[in-house]
Design an enzyme around this catalytic site. Sequence first.
Site, mmCIF file in Angstrom:
data_model
loop_
_atom_site.group_PDB
_atom_site.id
_atom_site.type_symbol
_atom_site.label_atom_id
_atom_site.label_comp_id
_atom_site.label_asym_id
_atom_site.label_seq_id
_atom_site.Cartn_x
_atom_site.Cartn_y
_atom_site.Cartn_z
ATOM 1 N N CYS A 1 40.802 112.437 20.061
ATOM 2 C CA CYS A 1 42.177 111.945 19.856
ATOM 3 C C CYS A 1 42.255 111.166 18.537
ATOM 4 O O CYS A 1 42.135 111.743 17.475
ATOM 5 C CB CYS A 1 42.635 111.120 21.052
ATOM 6 S SG CYS A 1 44.423 110.938 21.098
ATOM 7 N N HIS B 1 41.946 114.387 25.736
ATOM 8 C CA HIS B 1 40.906 113.519 26.286
ATOM 9 C C HIS B 1 40.237 114.187 27.486
ATOM 10 O O HIS B 1 40.711 114.051 28.607
ATOM 11 C CB HIS B 1 41.513 112.202 26.756
ATOM 12 C CG HIS B 1 42.081 111.357 25.665
ATOM 13 N ND1 HIS B 1 41.341 110.418 24.991
ATOM 14 C CD2 HIS B 1 43.323 111.297 25.134
ATOM 15 C CE1 HIS B 1 42.107 109.799 24.093
ATOM 16 N NE2 HIS B 1 43.314 110.319 24.163
ATOM 17 N N GLU C 1 37.529 113.112 28.623
ATOM 18 C CA GLU C 1 36.893 112.008 29.352
ATOM 19 C C GLU C 1 37.845 111.361 30.356
ATOM 20 O O GLU C 1 37.426 110.519 31.151
ATOM 21 C CB GLU C 1 36.336 110.962 28.375
ATOM 22 C CG GLU C 1 37.345 110.001 27.756
ATOM 23 C CD GLU C 1 38.139 110.620 26.609
ATOM 24 O OE1 GLU C 1 38.021 111.838 26.377
ATOM 25 O OE2 GLU C 1 38.904 109.875 25.964
#
Lengths: 607, 255
Positions: B88, B217, B219
């Site tokens: 990002c 993202h 994660e």
Amino acid sequence: MSSAHTKRSPQRSQTLIELGSTALGADERRRIAQGLGREPTRVELHAFDAQWSEHCSYKSSRAQLRRLPVQGERVVLGPGEDAGILSLGEHAGERYCVVVAHESHNHPSQIVPFEGAATGVGGIVRDVLCMGARVVALADALRFGDVRDPESHQRHVARAVVDGISAYGNAIGVPNIAGDVYFHEGFNENALVNVVALGIVKEREIVRSFVPPNGEGWVLLLVGKATDPSGFGGASFSSLTLDAESETANRGAVQVPDPFLKNVLMRATYRVFDALHARGIRAACKDLGAGGVMGCSAELCASGGFGARIDLDLVNTAVPGLPPDVLAVGETQERMLLALPPAVVDDVLRIYNEEFTLPQIAYNARAAVIGTVTRERRYMLTHRGETVMDVDIEFLTKAPFVTPSAASATPCHPERSERSERNRGTDASDSLALYNTCSREPLYRRYDSVVRGCTVIPRGYAEAGVIAPIPGSRLGVALAVAGNPDLSGRDPRLAAEDAVREAVDKVVSVGAEPIGLTDCLNFGNPNKEGHYAEFVAAVDGLAHAARSLNLPFVSGNVSFYNEDSAGNAIPASAIVACIGAIDDVGSITPGRAEQVDAANPLAEIYL
Amino acid sequence: MSRRIAVLLFPGTNSEEETLRVLRDCGGDADFVHWTDAKALLEYAAYVLPGGFAHEDRIRAGAIAAHDAMMETVIAGAVEGKLVLGICNGAQILLEAGLVPGTNVAGRATAAFTHNAPGRHFICRHVYVKLAVEPSRCAITASLPEGALIPAWAAHGDGRLAARDEELEVIESGEHVAFVYAHADGAVDDAAIPNGSALGCAALTNREGNVLAIMPHAERDAWNLNHLARRAGSDVLAPSGGSALFESFVTAVHS
């Protein structure tokens, strides 16, 4: 030495009073002069104006709020400090708690919607941060006017408020997991922006907002943005420019958000608290809100049974030559106050100013020692060697109660039997397109709902948001808000009961156990009988509903004077947030129908 | 040989905790490196730039951070062949630093992740990204299966790849688009692109394949508890989904 050296300026105070630049009533001014045994100085007048304001003192609402249930098995800390605390559960031998704060930022958001809404988020985050918690979630409850006309001011307000919440929350990295929005012409001139923040803290690491018993001689540390003239009571400031030929500053009570600084300030503060806990030191911390340096330091010290002495020359400023009253009560954002034992001050200064480089993050931002905690229960401010304020700290922080008249009067809103055409569609698809029924996706898509990687149910996927805020733990927290303005027009008591019922339902709907409530009470003018009666009726409703569900209110906020230019109150708005606990987030229902896909053969749709 | 991974903290970074956590859960020896400690970066084998708003995204997203003192070491390391992953805002910084697509000298940007279209505003939306090159084209994706589909969250205001037509041709023909936006079933079309990104690009790699700049993202959808459609009875604390990208990254660091 105190009062003899006090710079008295009765003439000037007189001028301010004549200009009507403070919100203090004649009775209160008389009471101040009597209490001090003299006319207040200019700084003192502003200090009492802030400290005895409705905003700080809850003087018109305290008696009513006492009727709300505040006790329960899960309550670790009820209303009274910056945030309430509920017990969540154990993980790895530690007891964890949820910290929750709930506030309005209505008036600023109506005047400067982007900044007003953003600073609303900023303020509520500090309320949770200062309790020693990691800030883990946000929610917003928004009430806008009739926005059907794209060119209308209401539409502009709605857009900018959402942008402000989005800009601030996204930048600091706290997921926005819950919220609601209603549109009603009663909010055309007075939108409501209520925000909720959740934090997570180990029970033994809770930081309190009062100086502890061993706090005599502790140091008062101001942390954050350089003080500037923003956020100084608008009317007061214009009268100041009249007589102080000061052209230095911007006008009015506009507060300026700085989420970038807040991002760093939050992380630095986490580090400071970790360092203090490692040394077994319990600091005291409080957010600077209304009343600025003065309000915060006075409350932090008075509630611990101490006094304070502060040198305003030590306050870091953005512009030179700020007058002492602005230094004392200005509401510059992104600031907090810590009370610390002198032995640890250098380490804390180093973390803020060197490790997290606050002075390079925003102009002259820093942590700075500004004063000390005193045994003598006086509140003293000095400025350029002169004592500009010297008062009994109890007298300052305990505003006299006000008992609004005729609390039994009838609520001001006439009964509406007809449903507003705003909420009536001609057929099913038309009804679904109405502002109060259509998808909220265009709004909540602007909010980062998943930062931190702890989100279990993001915004828009269920009635309540869910996070698993402790890495490695299955414990979950659910959050929802509620409050229907269309109901309150008919019956504010019923609407308040319904807000409790709906918030609790939403939390239950995702499989969480409701453990506590917060309220934000948005009403009209408490000095108008009908407006105040609505407030009283709503408190009745909240108390009744919460008692019958055996749920405590652990935090809350009252916002009065929400009225239009003709003096009509907004629809009575008791907005309620419910916090739910989940023992194992693996046990709850994930996803929504749209998210069921081929990847999950077990998924079925239940209707 | 060091296998340590540095997770860089710029002022304004906001996704550091979950990024560190997923790397560690995938077996990585990862630590934070703070912006006041740029020299420490020399000791690390690989760099991860997490999401956020580094240096307030002043001027343009990533523009100031690309000139942060930490980036001198990151750029030098990337040129040496160290692995660099930007997520990002981290991806935006790598683009501003010219590390991806890396078609010019390092330090010179040739493309940008710029404001989303249409709408020009922040979006937070669940997406899938699909590996669009041979896994071995980029060292960081080398252990992923061909056409790997990874769940992630697009959460950005400036995620649309934009460049001049000539540069876009170089990006496309040089196989710099490592991941494209896709639907849950792997289908790729315009409707899957949340931000109007050119070439449907969700991630760029450099010529050498040791740098990956990914906008969404992974994660944030990296443990079972994050999955909106997780299987009943799965261990909610176990990494899965988006963690595949980080497993592949850690494998590459260890090899």
